[in-house]
Design a protein around this motif. Sequence first.
Motif, PDB file in Angstrom:
ATOM      1  N   PRO A 301      73.112  10.260  85.094  1.00 32.62           N
ATOM      2  CA  PRO A 301      74.612  10.722  84.543  1.00 32.62           C
ATOM      3  C   PRO A 301      75.267   9.553  83.772  1.00 32.62           C
ATOM      4  O   PRO A 301      76.238   9.869  82.697  1.00 32.62           O
ATOM      5  CB  PRO A 301      75.493  10.778  85.847  1.00 32.62           C
ATOM      6  N   THR A 302      74.785   8.484  83.533  1.00 31.81           N
ATOM      7  CA  THR A 302      75.490   7.427  82.570  1.00 31.81           C
ATOM      8  C   THR A 302      74.217   6.795  81.719  1.00 31.81           C
ATOM      9  O   THR A 302      74.878   6.041  80.730  1.00 31.81           O
ATOM     10  CB  THR A 302      75.985   5.930  83.395  1.00 31.81           C
ATOM     11  N   LEU A 303      73.127   7.249  81.597  1.00 35.63           N
ATOM     12  CA  LEU A 303      72.179   6.813  80.592  1.00 35.63           C
ATOM     13  C   LEU A 303      71.568   7.924  79.957  1.00 35.63           C
ATOM     14  O   LEU A 303      71.008   8.846  80.480  1.00 35.63           O
ATOM     15  CB  LEU A 303      70.980   6.053  81.283  1.00 35.63           C
ATOM     16  N   TRP A 304      71.485   7.735  78.704  1.00 37.91           N
ATOM     17  CA  TRP A 304      71.030   8.796  77.660  1.00 37.91           C
ATOM     18  C   TRP A 304      69.766   8.420  77.139  1.00 37.91           C
ATOM     19  O   TRP A 304      69.840   7.152  76.520  1.00 37.91           O
ATOM     20  CB  TRP A 304      72.017   9.318  76.688  1.00 37.91           C
ATOM     21  N   SER A 305      68.538   8.895  76.858  1.00 42.66           N
ATOM     22  CA  SER A 305      67.569   8.114  76.513  1.00 42.66           C
ATOM     23  C   SER A 305      66.625   8.998  75.712  1.00 42.66           C
ATOM     24  O   SER A 305      66.186  10.187  76.007  1.00 42.66           O
ATOM     25  CB  SER A 305      66.497   7.695  77.438  1.00 42.66           C
ATOM     26  N   LEU A 306      66.347   8.666  74.449  1.00 46.20           N
ATOM     27  CA  LEU A 306      65.357   9.656  73.482  1.00 46.20           C
ATOM     28  C   LEU A 306      64.146   8.896  73.205  1.00 46.20           C
ATOM     29  O   LEU A 306      63.815   7.732  72.813  1.00 46.20           O
ATOM     30  CB  LEU A 306      66.239   9.708  72.187  1.00 46.20           C
ATOM     31  N   LEU A 307      63.056   9.642  73.092  1.00 48.12           N
ATOM     32  CA  LEU A 307      61.701   9.232  72.566  1.00 48.12           C
ATOM     33  C   LEU A 307      61.674   9.722  71.187  1.00 48.12           C
ATOM     34  O   LEU A 307      61.408  10.947  70.931  1.00 48.12           O
ATOM     35  CB  LEU A 307      60.271   9.351  73.243  1.00 48.12           C
ATOM     36  N   ASN A 308      61.700   9.056  70.175  1.00 49.30           N
ATOM     37  CA  ASN A 308      61.606   9.700  68.698  1.00 49.30           C
ATOM     38  C   ASN A 308      60.592   9.258  67.958  1.00 49.30           C
ATOM     39  O   ASN A 308      60.409   8.004  68.140  1.00 49.30           O
ATOM     40  CB  ASN A 308      62.957   9.233  67.956  1.00 49.30           C
ATOM     41  N   VAL A 309      59.779   9.947  67.125  1.00 53.67           N
ATOM     42  CA  VAL A 309      58.762   9.572  66.272  1.00 53.67           C
ATOM     43  C   VAL A 309      59.273   9.638  64.684  1.00 53.67           C
ATOM     44  O   VAL A 309      60.057  10.651  64.660  1.00 53.67           O
ATOM     45  CB  VAL A 309      57.347  10.426  66.468  1.00 53.67           C
ATOM     46  N   LEU A 310      58.991   8.538  64.005  1.00 55.47           N
ATOM     47  CA  LEU A 310      59.424   8.725  62.637  1.00 55.47           C
ATOM     48  C   LEU A 310      57.966   8.607  61.817  1.00 55.47           C
ATOM     49  O   LEU A 310      57.328   7.884  61.671  1.00 55.47           O
ATOM     50  CB  LEU A 310      60.331   7.597  62.400  1.00 55.47           C
ATOM     51  N   PRO A 311      57.626   9.891  61.152  1.00 54.14           N
ATOM     52  CA  PRO A 311      56.454  10.072  60.559  1.00 54.14           C
ATOM     53  C   PRO A 311      56.316   8.688  59.307  1.00 54.14           C
ATOM     54  O   PRO A 311      57.544   8.355  58.777  1.00 54.14           O
ATOM     55  CB  PRO A 311      56.398  11.425  59.815  1.00 54.14           C
ATOM     56  N   ALA A 312      55.070   8.545  58.720  1.00 51.51           N
ATOM     57  CA  ALA A 312      54.818   7.859  58.104  1.00 51.51           C
ATOM     58  C   ALA A 312      55.331   8.264  56.626  1.00 51.51           C
ATOM     59  O   ALA A 312      55.626   9.330  56.252  1.00 51.51           O
ATOM     60  CB  ALA A 312      53.332   7.564  57.790  1.00 51.51           C
ATOM     61  N   HIS A 313      56.129   7.163  55.800  1.00 50.60           N
ATOM     62  CA  HIS A 313      56.863   7.529  54.397  1.00 50.60           C
ATOM     63  C   HIS A 313      57.764   8.645  54.530  1.00 50.60           C
ATOM     64  O   HIS A 313      57.774   9.758  53.865  1.00 50.60           O
ATOM     65  CB  HIS A 313      55.581   8.158  53.504  1.00 50.60           C
ATOM     66  N   ASP A 314      58.631   8.347  55.647  1.00 54.21           N
ATOM     67  CA  ASP A 314      59.544   9.487  56.060  1.00 54.21           C
ATOM     68  C   ASP A 314      61.004   8.711  56.439  1.00 54.21           C
ATOM     69  O   ASP A 314      60.864   7.259  56.543  1.00 54.21           O
ATOM     70  CB  ASP A 314      59.210  10.276  57.114  1.00 54.21           C
ATOM     71  N   HIS A 315      62.002   9.541  56.513  1.00 56.95           N
ATOM     72  CA  HIS A 315      63.062   8.683  56.925  1.00 56.95           C
ATOM     73  C   HIS A 315      64.065   9.772  57.702  1.00 56.95           C
ATOM     74  O   HIS A 315      64.031  10.920  57.507  1.00 56.95           O
ATOM     75  CB  HIS A 315      64.119   8.109  55.751  1.00 56.95           C
ATOM     76  N   GLN A 316      65.110   9.209  58.555  1.00 53.39           N
ATOM     77  CA  GLN A 316      66.077  10.059  59.294  1.00 53.39           C
ATOM     78  C   GLN A 316      67.364   9.870  58.609  1.00 53.39           C
ATOM     79  O   GLN A 316      67.784   8.635  58.346  1.00 53.39           O
ATOM     80  CB  GLN A 316      65.935   9.614  60.568  1.00 53.39           C
ATOM     81  N   GLN A 317      67.938  10.911  58.212  1.00 54.35           N
ATOM     82  CA  GLN A 317      69.271  10.856  57.533  1.00 54.35           C
ATOM     83  C   GLN A 317      70.529  10.022  58.501  1.00 54.35           C
ATOM     84  O   GLN A 317      70.283  10.014  59.744  1.00 54.35           O
ATOM     85  CB  GLN A 317      69.901  12.186  57.398  1.00 54.35           C
ATOM     86  N   PRO A 318      71.339   9.447  57.766  1.00 52.52           N
ATOM     87  CA  PRO A 318      72.607   8.637  58.306  1.00 52.52           C
ATOM     88  C   PRO A 318      73.260   9.724  59.551  1.00 52.52           C
ATOM     89  O   PRO A 318      73.585  10.749  59.284  1.00 52.52           O
ATOM     90  CB  PRO A 318      73.440   8.297  57.631  1.00 52.52           C
ATOM     91  N   HIS A 319      73.427   9.019  60.665  1.00 58.70           N
ATOM     92  CA  HIS A 319      74.049   9.558  61.811  1.00 58.70           C
ATOM     93  C   HIS A 319      74.696   8.478  62.752  1.00 58.70           C
ATOM     94  O   HIS A 319      74.569   7.439  62.415  1.00 58.70           O
ATOM     95  CB  HIS A 319      72.906  10.385  62.706  1.00 58.70           C
ATOM     96  N   ARG A 320      75.518   8.980  63.716  1.00 61.53           N
ATOM     97  CA  ARG A 320      76.167   7.957  64.057  1.00 61.53           C
ATOM     98  C   ARG A 320      76.346   8.522  65.716  1.00 61.53           C
ATOM     99  O   ARG A 320      76.689   9.542  66.083  1.00 61.53           O
ATOM    100  CB  ARG A 320      77.539   7.440  63.495  1.00 61.53           C
ATOM    101  N   HIS A 321      76.873   7.554  66.663  1.00 56.71           N
ATOM    102  CA  HIS A 321      76.986   7.928  67.830  1.00 56.71           C
ATOM    103  C   HIS A 321      78.420   7.424  68.452  1.00 56.71           C
ATOM    104  O   HIS A 321      78.856   6.376  67.818  1.00 56.71           O
ATOM    105  CB  HIS A 321      76.007   7.339  68.968  1.00 56.71           C
ATOM    106  N   ASN A 322      79.206   8.008  69.169  1.00 55.72           N
ATOM    107  CA  ASN A 322      80.285   7.379  69.852  1.00 55.72           C
ATOM    108  C   ASN A 322      80.182   6.207  70.731  1.00 55.72           C
ATOM    109  O   ASN A 322      81.042   5.487  71.008  1.00 55.72           O
ATOM    110  CB  ASN A 322      81.052   8.673  70.695  1.00 55.72           C
ATOM    111  N   SER A 323      78.901   6.067  71.296  1.00 57.93           N
ATOM    112  CA  SER A 323      78.787   5.078  72.076  1.00 57.93           C
ATOM    113  C   SER A 323      77.882   4.027  71.514  1.00 57.93           C
ATOM    114  O   SER A 323      77.400   4.099  70.293  1.00 57.93           O
ATOM    115  CB  SER A 323      77.974   5.604  73.433  1.00 57.93           C
ATOM    116  N   VAL A 324      77.793   2.857  72.001  1.00 62.68           N
ATOM    117  CA  VAL A 324      76.659   1.891  71.769  1.00 62.68           C
ATOM    118  C   VAL A 324      75.338   2.413  71.991  1.00 62.68           C
ATOM    119  O   VAL A 324      74.933   3.104  72.714  1.00 62.68           O
ATOM    120  CB  VAL A 324      76.615   0.605  72.519  1.00 62.68           C
ATOM    121  N   ALA A 325      74.446   2.248  70.932  1.00 62.02           N
ATOM    122  CA  ALA A 325      73.053   2.571  70.910  1.00 62.02           C
ATOM    123  C   ALA A 325      72.142   1.202  71.190  1.00 62.02           C
ATOM    124  O   ALA A 325      72.277   0.355  70.212  1.00 62.02           O
ATOM    125  CB  ALA A 325      72.528   3.263  69.838  1.00 62.02           C
TER     126      ALA A 325
END
Length: 386
Positions: A301-325
Amino acid sequence: MEPAHKKQKSSVAISRLRSRSQLGESKEISKLRPGNMPITEVPCQLAHEINEDYETAVVEEGRIYEYTSAANPAMKEIPVMFHPAEQHRSGPTRVIPFDLSKNIGVPYPCSSPNLMASFLRICKGEQLSTSARATSQAFYVITGKGSSHSDVHGEIPWAMGDMVVLPRCPSEVRHTSDASVDSAIYWVTDEPLLRYLGVSPTEDIFKPTVIRREQMLREVEKISHEEGSEHRNRMGILLGTKATEGPSCEPYFPIRKHHSTKSETTVGAAAAGEVSESEGEGKPKSGGDEQQGSGTLTLTPTLWSLLNVLPAHDHQQPHRHNSVALDLAVYASPKGGVYTLMGPDLDETGTRVKNPIRCDWSTGSVFLTPPGWWHSHHNESDEKAW
């Protein structure tokens, strides 16, 4: 919102609070009364009905603020922080806390207003005890193998990449590293939230949970081959427990009793203090299924967790969170080229972070992104980054 011409002038200039007993016997103690109620009809305590010392004490504790200048109070800024893997790669068995309490201005250890994060280094064959006044504790095994034991939850074996999640635990948790290898664990709890509220947990809100590395990697591989996966802003999976599942989203895999490794928070070791976003695209359940949990689809209920893979020669667009990451780099190419750009604003194009701070990834390192900051992840290397 009221039109400006209808707003009344504020008259909240109170230089000193005085108790009712200090104002005498008169019924006209206050001119503040509901609506147009006559002053003679306003219920009011008289001086002889009041304990003067106690009345003075409780009244002096009160504060009054003008609304428009106080509705969004200035808070201490949470800094960008980087915790390199070198901290847990050598030295004696110990807890290595990421304590920002002086920056945040609180009298107890914390890494963010709601979370406390630490590295645990456990030398081969040695034991380290931890304890937390928390509803949720997450242990991600950065490297090594061993087991964790508590009087409440028993013994749980783990190995590199596994995630162990524990509910409240009044007793210590004793972590033992295998005699053949040193171990390092990324430990996150919600103890600062409970310390802020002045409370202690009284019941388990989920059951002890283990998510193994093989399960994680298998499911990430599966979704990477789904139709339209190349158009997703993130190639990742959210970690959850039975207590947080919902009726409209079926998990990709059930929790199993065996296997031995898992990858947690990465480009999203985002164990966020507040439940922020949930972009997981699960499979819809058949109609009529009853909800088993809260429906937040979060780790706890208080922890959010993501496993994310970033492919070679790629990028993830800017985004933001309301909480600390809090981001843990599970793996980044040792040749470099994997990094995060972050800042409070976007540039004039709206597609890039303006005047960004750069955090370079290294395997086993953690960095903190302040709440509300835009950030983008970049992988210029020839390998996948996690």
